[in-house]
Enzyme design. Sequence first.
Site, short mmCIF file in Angstrom:
data_model
loop_
_atom_site.label_atom_id
_atom_site.label_comp_id
_atom_site.label_asym_id
_atom_site.label_seq_id
_atom_site.Cartn_x
_atom_site.Cartn_y
_atom_site.Cartn_z
N GLY A 104 -2.23 -0.32 -9.52
CA GLY A 104 -0.37 0.43 -10.56
C GLY A 104 -0.18 0.35 -9.20
N GLN A 129 -7.92 5.71 -7.98
CA GLN A 129 -7.55 6.96 -8.31
C GLN A 129 -7.31 7.90 -9.35
OE1 GLN A 129 -3.87 5.80 -6.86
NE2 GLN A 129 -4.21 5.12 -4.53
N GLY A 158 -0.49 3.98 -1.01
CA GLY A 158 -0.19 5.10 0.09
C GLY A 158 -1.02 6.16 -0.67
N PHE A 159 -1.56 6.29 -1.21
CA PHE A 159 -2.26 7.40 -2.01
C PHE A 159 -3.86 7.04 -1.48
CE2 PHE A 159 1.61 7.91 -4.17
CZ PHE A 159 1.92 9.40 -3.92
N SER A 171 2.18 -3.18 -7.96
CA SER A 171 2.12 -2.14 -7.32
C SER A 171 3.39 -1.74 -6.17
CB SER A 171 0.25 -2.05 -6.43
OG SER A 171 -0.36 -2.24 -7.14
N HIS A 173 -8.63 -3.84 -2.83
CA HIS A 173 -9.18 -5.30 -3.27
C HIS A 173 -9.62 -6.20 -2.63
CE1 HIS A 173 -4.83 -3.70 -5.16
NE2 HIS A 173 -5.24 -2.98 -4.19
N ASN A 210 -3.29 -2.24 0.03
CA ASN A 210 -2.05 -1.71 -0.26
C ASN A 210 -2.15 -0.46 -1.44
OD1 ASN A 210 0.52 -1.62 -1.39
ND2 ASN A 210 0.23 -3.23 -3.23
N CYS A 230 -8.26 0.41 -6.51
CA CYS A 230 -6.91 0.87 -6.21
C CYS A 230 -6.28 1.76 -7.15
CB CYS A 230 -6.16 0.25 -5.99
SG CYS A 230 -5.16 0.33 -4.10
N GLU A 257 -9.57 -8.57 -4.80
CA GLU A 257 -9.37 -9.53 -5.64
C GLU A 257 -8.65 -10.22 -4.76
OE1 GLU A 257 -8.22 -6.74 -6.08
OE2 GLU A 257 -5.95 -6.76 -6.37
N1 LIG Z 1 -2.58 -1.07 -5.05
C1 LIG Z 1 -2.51 0.25 -5.84
O1 LIG Z 1 -2.76 0.23 -6.54
C2 LIG Z 1 -1.53 1.39 -5.11
C3 LIG Z 1 -2.26 2.91 -6.17
C4 LIG Z 1 -1.49 3.76 -5.62
N2 LIG Z 1 0.01 3.34 -6.44
C5 LIG Z 1 -0.93 4.27 -3.87
O2 LIG Z 1 0.01 3.67 -3.36
O3 LIG Z 1 -1.87 4.32 -3.48
#
Ligand SMILES: NC(=O)CC[C@H](N)C(=O)O
Length: 371
Positions: free
Chosen positions: A238, A269, A309-310, A45, A348, A307, A265, A350
Amino acid sequence: MQAILALEDGTFFECSSFTGPGETQGEVIFNTGMTGYQEILTDPSYRGQMVCMTYPLMGNYGVNLEDVESDRIQAAALICKECCAKPSNWRSTQSLPEYLKEHGVMGIHDLDTRALTKHLRIHGAMRAVIATGKNDPRELVARANSIPAMEGQNLVDVVAPTSPYQWVNGHPDKLHEPVTPAAWSGCGPKVIVYDFGIKWNILRLLAAQGLDMIVVPPTFTAREVDQLAPDGIFLSNGPGDPAVLTRTIATVGELASRYPIAGICLGHQILGLALGGTSYKLKFGHHGCNHPVKDLTTGKIEISSQNHGFCVDVQGIDTLEITHVNLNDQTLEGFRHTTKPIMAVQYHPESAPGPHDSRYFFARFKDMLTR
Ligand SMILES: NC(=O)CC[C@H](N)C(=O)O
């Protein structure tokens, strides 16, 4: 070796590279975890991002063969206050500088990471360039401005697998194609796991629940899923912008009408978008191991690893119920369907790295499949 980190807004930091000469670019974000640099670096990610660690000392416990979340370093660079080159830990097999060098990934230190973090908190995550040697900072700033923004980037195609595999003894094992129902082992509920750049600890914890898993690439169609007749679907984390994954969103929308589904994550989304929500970019995102999240279904607060950003917005969608919120900024951290076995979390469970408060998620998923 002398280096410069130049941000798109003209701010620059003189620093030193502890991985030799080189140049790299990406979006700079900060992570507040005190440990876990190896899991962070190998988390897919983080593709396209340069991670500034707020804790001042990195590398003191070295790196080992077990604490990896994929088979390579994924982040574009590691930015820290001080990197330790002489680790001390019984599990360590290599130093952090050697590890980064071996993977051709840049590491810089000797800069004020506190000032950089405060700058990103005020002005938001930024595109940046790191280059060693004598450079004109203005020229590096101009280059930072020509890097594509994270919004609109499909980075799943860069990190995701292109063919199905199984998780055997803690490692991916390719399946012969086309995959037929004969590939199921016959033990436990059958789950199709979509790999958008999955963290291996998700696979470890799904396997620990006794699930029979076939892991598939993002291009795997709803028809192909139907042929395998699973008991449920799992959507992984991802990198990049979820909104550009239109084909995957359509596939997930179709699957959501007839299978139990869970996502983490990016998976959260994608599911949110498939069920009618919208996504947007957070100013500097959530990256760390200490984010308080409230589970509205139990009233319990968990300290979570994050983790992203969106973020997604599912307000006003009658069929979805918000199950988790972030107590720092009240953003969405989880939802479930009001009538169907569908649930997802933005953080997360996990961990890897991070606290284990949220691991119940995997048991809830198994429960959802067997009910
Ligand atoms: N850890 C992730 O799955 C990040 C999800 C997406 N890429 C975000 O930055 O929000």
